[in-house]
Design a protein around this motif. Structure first.
Motif, PDB file in Angstrom:
ATOM      1  N   ILE A   1       0.856  -1.185   0.000  1.00 25.29           N
ATOM      2  CA  ILE A   1       0.000   0.000   0.000  1.00 25.29           C
ATOM      3  C   ILE A   1       0.891   1.232   0.000  1.00 25.29           C
ATOM      4  CG2 ILE A   1      -1.770   1.267   1.268  1.00 25.29           C
ATOM      5  CD1 ILE A   1      -2.666  -1.434   2.457  1.00 25.29           C
ATOM      6  N   GLN A   2       0.723   2.093  -0.996  1.00 25.07           N
ATOM      7  CA  GLN A   2       1.516   3.305  -1.128  1.00 25.07           C
ATOM      8  C   GLN A   2       0.629   4.523  -0.906  1.00 25.07           C
ATOM      9  OE1 GLN A   2       2.699   2.683  -5.252  1.00 25.07           O
ATOM     10  NE2 GLN A   2       4.708   1.976  -4.581  1.00 25.07           N
ATOM     11  N   ALA A   3       1.181   5.578  -0.336  1.00 24.91           N
ATOM     12  CA  ALA A   3       0.383   6.783  -0.113  1.00 24.91           C
ATOM     13  C   ALA A   3       1.290   7.995  -0.033  1.00 24.91           C
ATOM     14  CB  ALA A   3      -0.428   6.659   1.176  1.00 24.91           C
ATOM     15  N   ASN A   4       0.711   9.147  -0.329  1.00 28.52           N
ATOM     16  CA  ASN A   4       1.366  10.432  -0.118  1.00 28.52           C
ATOM     17  C   ASN A   4       0.870  11.035   1.189  1.00 28.52           C
ATOM     18  OD1 ASN A   4       2.992  10.834  -2.567  1.00 28.52           O
ATOM     19  ND2 ASN A   4       1.012  10.766  -3.615  1.00 28.52           N
ATOM     20  N   PRO A   5       1.622  11.928   1.798  1.00 31.69           N
ATOM     21  CA  PRO A   5       1.165  12.555   3.049  1.00 31.69           C
ATOM     22  C   PRO A   5      -0.162  13.282   2.846  1.00 31.69           C
ATOM     23  CG  PRO A   5       3.484  13.049   2.637  1.00 31.69           C
ATOM     24  CD  PRO A   5       2.959  12.402   1.391  1.00 31.69           C
ATOM     25  N   PRO A   6      -1.023  13.287   3.838  1.00 30.02           N
ATOM     26  CA  PRO A   6      -2.294  14.028   3.737  1.00 30.02           C
ATOM     27  C   PRO A   6      -2.033  15.497   3.420  1.00 30.02           C
ATOM     28  CG  PRO A   6      -2.337  12.584   5.630  1.00 30.02           C
ATOM     29  CD  PRO A   6      -0.932  12.549   5.104  1.00 30.02           C
ATOM     30  N   MET A   7      -2.936  16.065   2.604  1.00 36.80           N
ATOM     31  CA  MET A   7      -2.765  17.458   2.194  1.00 36.80           C
ATOM     32  C   MET A   7      -4.039  18.250   2.432  1.00 36.80           C
ATOM     33  SD  MET A   7      -2.760  17.061  -1.968  1.00 36.80           S
ATOM     34  CE  MET A   7      -4.104  16.264  -2.859  1.00 36.80           C
ATOM     35  N   GLU A   8      -3.865  19.543   2.505  1.00 40.81           N
ATOM     36  CA  GLU A   8      -4.973  20.484   2.615  1.00 40.81           C
ATOM     37  C   GLU A   8      -5.491  20.826   1.222  1.00 40.81           C
ATOM     38  OE1 GLU A   8      -6.140  21.790   5.439  1.00 40.81           O
ATOM     39  OE2 GLU A   8      -4.544  21.449   6.933  1.00 40.81           O
ATOM     40  N   MET A   9      -6.763  21.138   1.124  1.00 47.73           N
ATOM     41  CA  MET A   9      -7.307  21.644  -0.125  1.00 47.73           C
ATOM     42  C   MET A   9      -6.903  23.111  -0.317  1.00 47.73           C
ATOM     43  SD  MET A   9      -9.081  19.251  -1.766  1.00 47.73           S
ATOM     44  CE  MET A   9      -7.474  18.470  -1.490  1.00 47.73           C
ATOM     45  N   GLU A  10      -6.599  23.478  -1.534  1.00 53.37           N
ATOM     46  CA  GLU A  10      -6.280  24.873  -1.834  1.00 53.37           C
ATOM     47  C   GLU A  10      -7.569  25.651  -2.055  1.00 53.37           C
ATOM     48  OE1 GLU A  10      -3.553  25.416  -5.024  1.00 53.37           O
ATOM     49  OE2 GLU A  10      -1.928  24.310  -4.025  1.00 53.37           O
ATOM     50  N   ARG A  11      -7.597  26.876  -1.594  1.00 56.91           N
ATOM     51  CA  ARG A  11      -8.772  27.749  -1.729  1.00 56.91           C
ATOM     52  C   ARG A  11      -8.373  28.958  -2.565  1.00 56.91           C
ATOM     53  NH1 ARG A  11     -13.103  24.870   0.840  1.00 56.91           N
ATOM     54  NH2 ARG A  11     -12.112  23.601   2.455  1.00 56.91           N
ATOM     55  N   THR A  12      -9.112  29.182  -3.636  1.00 60.32           N
ATOM     56  CA  THR A  12      -8.791  30.288  -4.543  1.00 60.32           C
ATOM     57  C   THR A  12      -9.747  31.459  -4.394  1.00 60.32           C
ATOM     58  OG1 THR A  12     -10.202  29.483  -6.344  1.00 60.32           O
ATOM     59  CG2 THR A  12      -7.949  28.601  -6.218  1.00 60.32           C
ATOM     60  N   GLY A  13     -10.846  31.264  -3.650  1.00 53.43           N
ATOM     61  CA  GLY A  13     -11.882  32.285  -3.578  1.00 53.43           C
ATOM     62  C   GLY A  13     -12.990  32.080  -4.585  1.00 53.43           C
ATOM     63  N   ASP A  14     -12.815  31.099  -5.478  1.00 53.61           N
ATOM     64  CA  ASP A  14     -13.814  30.761  -6.499  1.00 53.61           C
ATOM     65  C   ASP A  14     -14.107  29.271  -6.361  1.00 53.61           C
ATOM     66  OD1 ASP A  14     -14.952  29.748  -8.925  1.00 53.61           O
ATOM     67  OD2 ASP A  14     -14.290  31.539  -9.996  1.00 53.61           O
ATOM     68  N   ARG A  15     -15.328  28.901  -6.016  1.00 52.14           N
ATOM     69  CA  ARG A  15     -15.648  27.514  -5.719  1.00 52.14           C
ATOM     70  C   ARG A  15     -15.391  26.584  -6.903  1.00 52.14           C
ATOM     71  NH1 ARG A  15     -21.313  27.739  -2.205  1.00 52.14           N
ATOM     72  NH2 ARG A  15     -20.460  28.908  -0.412  1.00 52.14           N
ATOM     73  N   GLU A  16     -15.777  27.009  -8.087  1.00 45.93           N
ATOM     74  CA  GLU A  16     -15.563  26.155  -9.254  1.00 45.93           C
ATOM     75  C   GLU A  16     -14.077  26.040  -9.582  1.00 45.93           C
ATOM     76  OE1 GLU A  16     -17.865  24.213 -10.539  1.00 45.93           O
ATOM     77  OE2 GLU A  16     -19.087  25.053  -8.927  1.00 45.93           O
ATOM     78  N   ARG A  17     -13.354  27.114  -9.392  1.00 46.10           N
ATOM     79  CA  ARG A  17     -11.914  27.070  -9.607  1.00 46.10           C
ATOM     80  C   ARG A  17     -11.249  26.148  -8.581  1.00 46.10           C
ATOM     81  NH1 ARG A  17      -7.971  26.825 -13.103  1.00 46.10           N
ATOM     82  NH2 ARG A  17      -5.992  27.684 -12.336  1.00 46.10           N
TER      83      ARG A  17
END
Length: 247
Positions: free
Chosen positions: A194-210
């Motif tokens: 089982i391989q995985a990358n470290p947990p990450m935060e979602m990026e917020r641009t100020g535009d929901r669709e973006r």
């Protein structure tokens, strides 16, 4: 041809396809051999499914935050057997979101997957609400992100080309503010890992669709790296780069 190095020859492509069919057959044999006979403890699986200490640490640290963890996986190697092992090794119960409205033949595999420690739920409005509640309660939700959705209206870029892959899953961590971890599996000749990358935060641009576009492409960049490392173990037998995605 999309995932192999540009300098690969036609002979390289043929060899990769032959290895892919071999690994696919091997994976199904190992799945049925273990789960079909009722050996549901990963410690008893033959061959073994290994979860490195590093990956265990990612899970434990993410759960300790209390924010929930959405695990986004690839259909690589023996993803069914490895998924059962993952749910067993995880520090809290796992909800796996599977294909919506599965065809009758698909139900056989879902029945095998359901014999493990996790909860398997085909995607419906209710199971999505359940997943959101689980994440808000600090739980873990797992789903695959590399199975194509034919006729997708907003194609993603995958290995540099438009592809019919899902995007809706990324709205869940954007809504819940949970952590996101990308996951894959590989056969090394003697065992599955089982391989995985470290947990990450979602990026917020100020535009929901973006936000959706940006974070889907971040996830797919991880998926591309997983696939490049073992392209002949990527078990997606559907047209990913369909012309209908380019409209």
């Amino acid at each position: 041809s999309h995932v192999l190095p540009p300098e690969s020859s036609q002979e390289d492509h043929v060899r990769a396809v032959r290895r892919l069919f071999y690994y696919s057959t091997l994976s199904y044999y190992h799945l049925f051999h273990n789960v079909g006979r009722g050996d549901l403890q990963p410690e008893q699986f033959q061959p073994a499914v290994q979860m490195p200490a590093e990956v265990r640490g990612y899970l434990e640290d993410a759960v300790a935050t209390g924010r929930g963890l959405m695990v986004l996986g690839t259909h690589s190697s023996n993803f069914d057997l490895c998924g059962i092992a993952f749910a067993h090794y995880a520090p809290v119960p796992v909800q796996a979101l599977s294909l919506a409205d599965p065809p009758p033949g698909y139900q056989i595999i879902n029945d095998l997957r359901s014999r493990g420690h996790g909860t398997l739920t085909p995607i419906t409005p209710q199971t999505l609400r359940d997943a959101i509640e689980r994440l808000r309660s600090g739980g873990i939700v797992l789903t695959g992100v590399d199975r194509p959705v034919p006729g997708a209206n907003s194609p993603v870029t995958f290995f540099g080309k438009p592809a019919c892959l899902p995007t809706g899953y990324i709205r869940i961590p954007l809504i819940t503010d949970c952590l996101v971890m990308t996951l894959s599996f590989v056969w090394d000749g003697t065992s599955y890992c089982i391989q995985a990358n470290p947990p990450m935060e979602m990026e917020r641009t100020g535009d929901r669709e973006r936000d959706v576009v940006v974070n889907v492409q971040r996830v797919l960049a991880h998926v591309e790296d997983f696939i490049r490392a073992a392209p002949d173990q990527w078990m997606v037998f559907l047209p990913v780069w369909d012309n209908s995605c380019q409209s």
